[in-house]
Design an enzyme around this catalytic site. Structure first.
Site, PDB file in Angstrom:
ATOM      1  N   ASP A  70       0.842  -1.199   0.000  1.00 24.00           N
ATOM      2  CA  ASP A  70       0.000   0.000   0.000  1.00 24.00           C
ATOM      3  C   ASP A  70       0.875   1.246   0.000  1.00 24.00           C
ATOM      4  OD1 ASP A  70      -1.865   1.943   0.197  1.00 24.00           O
ATOM      5  OD2 ASP A  70      -2.556   1.422   2.211  1.00 24.00           O
ATOM      6  N   LYS A  72       0.040   3.517  -2.308  1.00 23.40           N
ATOM      7  CA  LYS A  72      -0.911   4.419  -2.995  1.00 23.40           C
ATOM      8  C   LYS A  72      -0.206   5.164  -4.124  1.00 23.40           C
ATOM      9  CE  LYS A  72      -4.194   4.863   0.759  1.00 23.40           C
ATOM     10  NZ  LYS A  72      -3.432   4.165   1.830  1.00 23.40           N
ATOM     11  N   ASP A  75       2.020   8.594  -9.370  1.00 21.01           N
ATOM     12  CA  ASP A  75       2.963   9.454 -10.105  1.00 21.01           C
ATOM     13  C   ASP A  75       2.707   9.334 -11.617  1.00 21.01           C
ATOM     14  OD1 ASP A  75       5.372  10.954 -10.734  1.00 21.01           O
ATOM     15  OD2 ASP A  75       6.077  10.406  -8.739  1.00 21.01           O
ATOM     16  N   PRO A 177     -11.297  -0.098   3.976  1.00 17.03           N
ATOM     17  CA  PRO A 177     -10.643   0.387   5.198  1.00 17.03           C
ATOM     18  C   PRO A 177     -11.567   1.335   5.965  1.00 17.03           C
ATOM     19  CG  PRO A 177      -9.915   1.708   3.344  1.00 17.03           C
ATOM     20  CD  PRO A 177     -10.981   0.756   2.808  1.00 17.03           C
ATOM     21  N   GLY A 178     -11.169   1.633   7.214  1.00 18.85           N
ATOM     22  CA  GLY A 178     -11.940   2.588   8.017  1.00 18.85           C
ATOM     23  C   GLY A 178     -12.769   1.914   9.097  1.00 18.85           C
ATOM     24  N   VAL A 179     -12.451   0.644   9.370  1.00 19.84           N
ATOM     25  CA  VAL A 179     -13.193  -0.111  10.385  1.00 19.84           C
ATOM     26  C   VAL A 179     -12.585   0.154  11.762  1.00 19.84           C
ATOM     27  CG1 VAL A 179     -13.786  -2.453  11.142  1.00 19.84           C
ATOM     28  CG2 VAL A 179     -13.712  -1.917   8.687  1.00 19.84           C
ATOM     29  N   GLY A 180     -13.411   0.411  12.751  1.00 22.33           N
ATOM     30  CA  GLY A 180     -12.913   0.635  14.119  1.00 22.33           C
ATOM     31  C   GLY A 180     -12.685   2.106  14.378  1.00 22.33           C
ATOM     32  N   GLN A 182     -11.765   4.646  12.821  1.00 25.50           N
ATOM     33  CA  GLN A 182     -12.261   5.651  11.859  1.00 25.50           C
ATOM     34  C   GLN A 182     -13.786   5.687  11.807  1.00 25.50           C
ATOM     35  OE1 GLN A 182     -10.196   6.304   8.102  1.00 25.50           O
ATOM     36  NE2 GLN A 182      -8.692   4.757   8.686  1.00 25.50           N
ATOM     37  N   ARG A 201      -5.587  -0.480  13.466  1.00 29.01           N
ATOM     38  CA  ARG A 201      -5.502  -0.159  14.897  1.00 29.01           C
ATOM     39  C   ARG A 201      -6.492  -0.940  15.750  1.00 29.01           C
ATOM     40  NH1 ARG A 201      -6.047   6.056  14.049  1.00 29.01           N
ATOM     41  NH2 ARG A 201      -7.299   5.178  12.365  1.00 29.01           N
TER      42      ARG A 201
END
Ligand code: BMP
Length: 227
Positions: A70, A72, A75, A177-180, A182, A201
């Protein structure tokens, strides 16, 4: 379009985001939960703390794990192609690219990844912010489908974006993503059509991550999920 079938296989539907800067802590967590996760996402934390050799050391120590790079990538074409070649050399099995850079900058690196048996996941929204992404979701997902990517990174914090991506992308993988910390509840991205939930996390900060992970997997489908 080239042909490539995703290497990533769904079993538990969990991808571990190993963002721990300490290599010892990373190793302990990996040893604890490796059999319960379908992939392990490594990124800037590992690369900047331990360098490419350190990352290679982690990957070599767990040859059976699907490691997802990852960085991301975002470029121009020739730089992206270089990054992808280095990722391939490090034995990653998948990588993530930003979609906003457009098809000219995506096409060759995707081809290099695929010709080396490496999956490409395209990020089409973000779990925090990402308002410019969200204004163009349909177009970016369609572009990814045309480019033959293996799937999309779509945030668990935006269930509408998961459902819309699923409508456009058919059976392509959706990683959320973004579980917990976030804000998204475990299980709710999957309830809205994702294949995998990315967790960092939530697991890293728990004193008993293995027990928590077993509970999270077991309790899927039992929670109220916001639309
Ligand atoms: P955590 O589960 O600790 O919140 O970490 C989320 C992980 O998912 C991080 O590695 C982050 O880079 C990644 N991620 C994200 O949080 N939001 C996105 O929109 C895209 C991501 O890749």
């Amino acid at each position: 379009m080239h042909t490539h079938s995703a290497v990533l296989v769904r079993r538990s539907g969990v991808v571990l985001a190993l963002d721990a800067p300490s290599i010892d802590a990373s190793m302990r967590l990996l040893e604890d939960v490796a059999d319960l996760v379908d992939a392990v996402k490594l990124g800037w934390f590992q690369l900047l703390e331990h360098g490419p050799q350190g990352v290679l050391g982690i990957i070599r120590r767990f040859p059976e794990i699907y490691f997802l790079a990852d960085l991301k990538i975002a470029d121009v074409d020739h730089v992206n192609s270089y990054i992808v070649r280095r990722i391939v050399e490090m034995n990653f099995k998948g990588l993530i690219m930003h979609s906003f850079i457009g098809s000219i900058n995506l096409k060759s690196p995707i081809g290099i990844a695929h010709s080396n048996g490496v999956d490409v996941y395209l990020l089409v929204s973000m779990s925090t912010g990402g308002e410019l992404y969200d204004a163009h979701l349909d177009r970016l997902v369609r572009m990814g489908v045309e480019l033959g990517v293996d799937g999309f990174v779509v945030p668990a914090t935006k269930p509408w974006a998961i459902r819309r991506t699923r409508e456009i992308a058919g059976d392509k993988h959706i990683l959320s993503p973004g579980v917990g910390p976030q804000g998204a509840s475990p299980g709710c991205a999957i309830a809205n059509g994702a294949d995998f939930e990315i967790m960092g996390r939530l697991l890293m900060n728990d004193p008993r991550p293995r027990d928590l992970l077993i509970e999270v997997i077991k309790s899927r489908g039992t929670r109220e999920c916001s639309p």
